[in-house]
Design an enzyme around this catalytic site. Structure first.
Site, PDB file in Angstrom:
ATOM      1  N   ALA A  32     102.010   1.122 -19.323  1.00 50.49           N
ATOM      2  CA  ALA A  32     102.556   2.146 -18.437  1.00 50.49           C
ATOM      3  C   ALA A  32     101.404   2.868 -17.717  1.00 50.49           C
ATOM      4  O   ALA A  32     100.343   2.288 -17.505  1.00 50.49           O
ATOM      5  CB  ALA A  32     103.440   3.096 -19.236  1.00 50.49           C
ATOM      6  N   VAL A  36      97.369  -2.392 -16.243  1.00 49.05           N
ATOM      7  CA  VAL A  36      97.651  -1.003 -16.576  1.00 49.05           C
ATOM      8  C   VAL A  36      98.263  -0.354 -15.333  1.00 49.05           C
ATOM      9  O   VAL A  36      97.819  -0.638 -14.212  1.00 49.05           O
ATOM     10  CB  VAL A  36      96.367  -0.250 -16.992  1.00 49.05           C
ATOM     11  CG1 VAL A  36      96.661   1.214 -17.293  1.00 49.05           C
ATOM     12  CG2 VAL A  36      95.713  -0.924 -18.198  1.00 49.05           C
ATOM     13  N   CYS A  37      99.262   0.500 -15.550  1.00 47.09           N
ATOM     14  CA  CYS A  37      99.821   1.290 -14.448  1.00 47.09           C
ATOM     15  C   CYS A  37     100.324   0.350 -13.344  1.00 47.09           C
ATOM     16  O   CYS A  37     100.928  -0.681 -13.645  1.00 47.09           O
ATOM     17  CB  CYS A  37      98.744   2.280 -13.967  1.00 47.09           C
ATOM     18  SG  CYS A  37      99.316   3.667 -12.970  1.00 47.09           S
ATOM     19  N   THR A  38     100.061   0.653 -12.093  1.00 49.12           N
ATOM     20  CA  THR A  38     100.565  -0.192 -11.013  1.00 49.12           C
ATOM     21  C   THR A  38      99.764  -1.478 -10.836  1.00 49.12           C
ATOM     22  O   THR A  38     100.029  -2.229  -9.895  1.00 49.12           O
ATOM     23  CB  THR A  38     100.611   0.590  -9.681  1.00 49.12           C
ATOM     24  OG1 THR A  38      99.342   1.216  -9.476  1.00 49.12           O
ATOM     25  CG2 THR A  38     101.693   1.660  -9.730  1.00 49.12           C
TER      26      THR A  38
END
Lengths: 214, 214
Positions: free
Chosen positions: A149, A99-101
């Protein structure tokens, strides 16, 4: 089925907890939070620690690997202990997810080279620099690699995974259980929809974002 | 501005972390996780503990109180130490809030008597039994009392609160930061929308739900 959620200093909490809340409720799933050392791991905001119950060395063959993002991903993606664990876990995993970075950490381990993937909107260029092919989608499947994202998108990722793993009936049951019928009072959840002011604000204050390079 | 998030044994993690992720990013906010005793507090699934950094006795005047739900709410709502703390904190709070069956704990403290409120869809009758006037809305404001429906609804509640406290610009910025642009692959997030099978499943397995009476 074992699910391992990786924690590291300065992770973003919702990245981990959003998908955890759904995935861990899959019938037959056993979930374990892991980190380099067992014990509390402090998040990006500093005001909360989650407990990693087991060290990486004790969880080497999970079926699902989940890597949250956060400012600390910039250190984690250069930490050879973390990267070695990810490569080992990935060798036998059914799904390797982020998730995310968190996708930057997967990329740091060489797992996303040439693959379609995503990350926080502020970090898409970084993801490309580390060899992946970023897309603007909210949840990206490329084989067994599933990336989401920014932050809250992990909840949508988890529902997609629930459907693939447990089927639509189980996925819908769990969506109902957590009453995931989102009704945000604003429509500013992506750089395309948000006011230009908000996009500019975060481009100017990346140090305060989960995607921070710091 | 101080935000206190109450933890108790067998709370539901996303109830606390969803709104925390947004509210704690309000400019000037200081957030503290509290419990009867400082230290790790185990969640409803048993696979994760969050650390309460401070005991209730050390945090007596928060501006915002947030009470998550979970099966453990049934014990918490009868725990006089918890209820006394809630009454004290509420006496000077600006906002007293809950997610899911956290509203039962507020009701147990006598704070929702005669007030419009909500909870997890499986627990609406219980909320009424404890003196509140349940509604089917996802987020309910009654003066300074703000209650949200099941689990994931706390994220929507937080956005509403961000708007009231920080204004629309701040709320939209934070929605963009956490990329809250929900796109669930199913539309089963409420008992009205979910298949009858899913509703019946949880009515028959309440012991496995965050709203469990156990």
């Amino acid at each position: 089925m074992q699910i391992a959620v990786l924690l590291y200093d300065r992770f973003t909490t919702l990245d981990a907890v959003g998908p955890y809340e759904l995935l861990a409720r899959l019938p037959g799933a056993e979930t374990v939070f892991v980190a380099k050392e067992a014990g509390p791991v402090r998040n990006d905001q500093g005001s909360l620690a989650l407990v990693a119950d087991r060290p990486l060395t004790e969880v080497t063959g999970p079926d699902i690997v989940l890597v949250p993002g956060g400012p600390g991903s910039r250190q984690a993606m250069r930490d050879e202990t973390v990267l070695d664990w990810l490569r080992t876990a990935d060798a036998t995993s059914t799904w390797t997810t982020s998730v995310c970075t968190g996708s930057l950490v997967l990329a740091g381990a060489g797992l996303l080279t040439g693959r379609r993937a995503t990350t926080h909107w502020l970090s898409l260029e970084d993801l490309e620099a580390f060899g992946a092919e970023p897309t603007g989608e909210r949840v990206v499947f490329d084989g067994k690699y599933v990336t989401a994202a920014g932050v809250s998108s992990g909840i949508d990722m988890a529902l997609h995974l629930l459907g693939r793993i447990g089927g639509d009936t189980v996925a819908r049951r769990l969506q109902l259980l957590v009453e995931y019928d989102p009704r945000p009072p604003y429509d500013a959840g992506s750089p395309e929809k948000a006011p230009a002011e908000a996009v500019a604000y975060w481009r100017g204050h990346q140090d305060r974002a989960p995607a921070a390079r710091g």
